[in-house]
Design a protein around this motif. Structure first.
Motif, short mmCIF file in Angstrom:
data_model
loop_
_atom_site.label_atom_id
_atom_site.label_comp_id
_atom_site.label_asym_id
_atom_site.label_seq_id
_atom_site.Cartn_x
_atom_site.Cartn_y
_atom_site.Cartn_z
N GLU A 28 0.83 -1.21 0.00
CA GLU A 28 0.00 0.00 0.00
C GLU A 28 0.86 1.26 0.00
N ARG A 29 1.91 1.22 0.82
CA ARG A 29 2.83 2.37 0.86
C ARG A 29 3.46 2.60 -0.51
N CYS A 30 3.88 1.50 -1.13
CA CYS A 30 4.50 1.58 -2.44
C CYS A 30 3.52 2.21 -3.44
N HIS A 43 2.13 9.00 -6.52
CA HIS A 43 2.64 10.35 -6.42
C HIS A 43 3.74 10.61 -7.44
N ARG A 44 4.52 9.58 -7.72
CA ARG A 44 5.56 9.75 -8.74
C ARG A 44 4.94 10.16 -10.07
N GLU A 45 3.80 9.56 -10.38
CA GLU A 45 3.14 9.93 -11.63
C GLU A 45 2.70 11.38 -11.61
N ARG A 46 2.18 11.81 -10.45
CA ARG A 46 1.75 13.21 -10.35
C ARG A 46 2.93 14.16 -10.54
N ASP A 90 12.13 6.93 -6.84
CA ASP A 90 12.50 5.74 -7.62
C ASP A 90 13.25 4.75 -6.74
N THR A 91 14.19 5.27 -5.97
CA THR A 91 14.98 4.41 -5.08
C THR A 91 14.08 3.70 -4.07
N LYS A 92 13.22 4.51 -3.44
CA LYS A 92 12.31 3.98 -2.41
C LYS A 92 11.40 2.92 -3.02
N ILE A 93 10.87 3.21 -4.19
CA ILE A 93 9.94 2.28 -4.83
C ILE A 93 10.67 1.00 -5.23
N ALA A 94 11.90 1.18 -5.72
CA ALA A 94 12.70 0.01 -6.06
C ALA A 94 12.90 -0.86 -4.82
N GLY A 95 13.11 -0.20 -3.66
CA GLY A 95 13.27 -0.93 -2.40
C GLY A 95 12.04 -1.77 -2.09
N GLN A 98 11.50 -5.98 -1.91
CA GLN A 98 10.83 -6.71 -0.83
C GLN A 98 9.78 -7.64 -1.38
N LYS A 99 8.98 -7.10 -2.30
CA LYS A 99 7.92 -7.87 -2.95
C LYS A 99 8.54 -9.10 -3.61
N GLN A 100 9.67 -8.84 -4.30
CA GLN A 100 10.39 -9.90 -4.99
C GLN A 100 10.77 -11.00 -4.00
N ARG A 101 11.38 -10.57 -2.89
CA ARG A 101 11.83 -11.53 -1.88
C ARG A 101 10.65 -12.31 -1.32
#
Lengths: 122, 122
Positions: free
Chosen positions: A79-81, A87-90, B106-111, B115-118
């Motif tokens: 959900e956080r993601c 927001h990145r899109e915005r 981008d960095t945060k989302i990649a993080g 996690q999702k991947q793991r």
DNA sequence: CCTTGACTTCGAGTGCGCTCGAACTCGTAG
DNA sequence: CTACGAGTTCGAGCGCACTCGAAGTCAAGG
């Protein structure tokens, strides 16, 4: 770290830090025996991230959703993601708008420049 | 064109158009015999330009300075140009800030993606 | 002991940019 | 004639994000 130092180091005012705690943007801070808030350095990281979101134009109500999920901890990552992705899109859209504005301004400014040029030539 | 049509065509509400006139962002409009505002198409151009400035984050007080110079007409070009040039710099700085925010996101989302991947891999 | 200064809570105030509603006037269509 | 819709003025209200001030508490230094 007491609120004054956190204020100095984060760039927020102590008033604003208390306000952020009040509305739930910052977690309720531990108090010492005389009710004074005590922070550790990790709070600086969080405040800096909030600053990013703010710079990025995220309204406080969205930061609150994010902060609330963060408080809940594990299991809220998706959900956080999602909030961040939206927001990145915005932001991307906003950057595109700004670039369109820059074009318009460049044109307009060039127009004024021409006038100046013509005036000089007279 | 009456206020309703201008509203429809500009995307502002009639309330907002009157408000803009009140504060001086739009020139005082000619009224017909029954006090109704009458606009011509050039107003749409001006409103669109104001919209650009607004999108670009210019505060109304700066738009007012620009609008006032525009009302005064010739001889104010240099000052008007100056306002636009200054604002262009602010926009550029803002775009840079936003791009920095995009990197952080981008960095945060990649993080979160990792996690999702793991999680998937478990 | 007493001052100083950083902290506490609480609620009110500020600045921005609208947004709305009340009460009214017009001009046209039925 | 009358009802309607679109316009008018005026002032109040709103949502956001702080920002401030009053009145009080507390710990450390002179």
């Amino acid at each position: 770290m007491k609120i004054g130092e956190l204020a100095r180091r984060s760039g927020l005012s102590a008033h604003t830090i208390r306000y952020y705690e009040r509305i739930g943007l910052l977690p309720y801070a531990d108090r010492d025996r005389s009710s004074q808030r005590n922070y550790d350095a990790s709070m600086l990281i969080w405040i800096e991230f909030l600053g990013r979101l703010k710079t990025a134009g995220m309204p406080i109500r969205d930061m609150l959703r994010y902060a609330a999920l963060r408080e809940r901890g594990a299991g809220t990552e998706a959900e956080r993601c999602e909030i961040l992705v939206q927001h990145r899109e915005r932001i991307r859209a906003h950057v595109a708008d700004l670039q369109a504005c820059l074009l318009v301004l460049d044109t307009k400014i060039a127009g004024y420049g021409d006038q100046k040029q013509r005036t000089k030539e007279l």
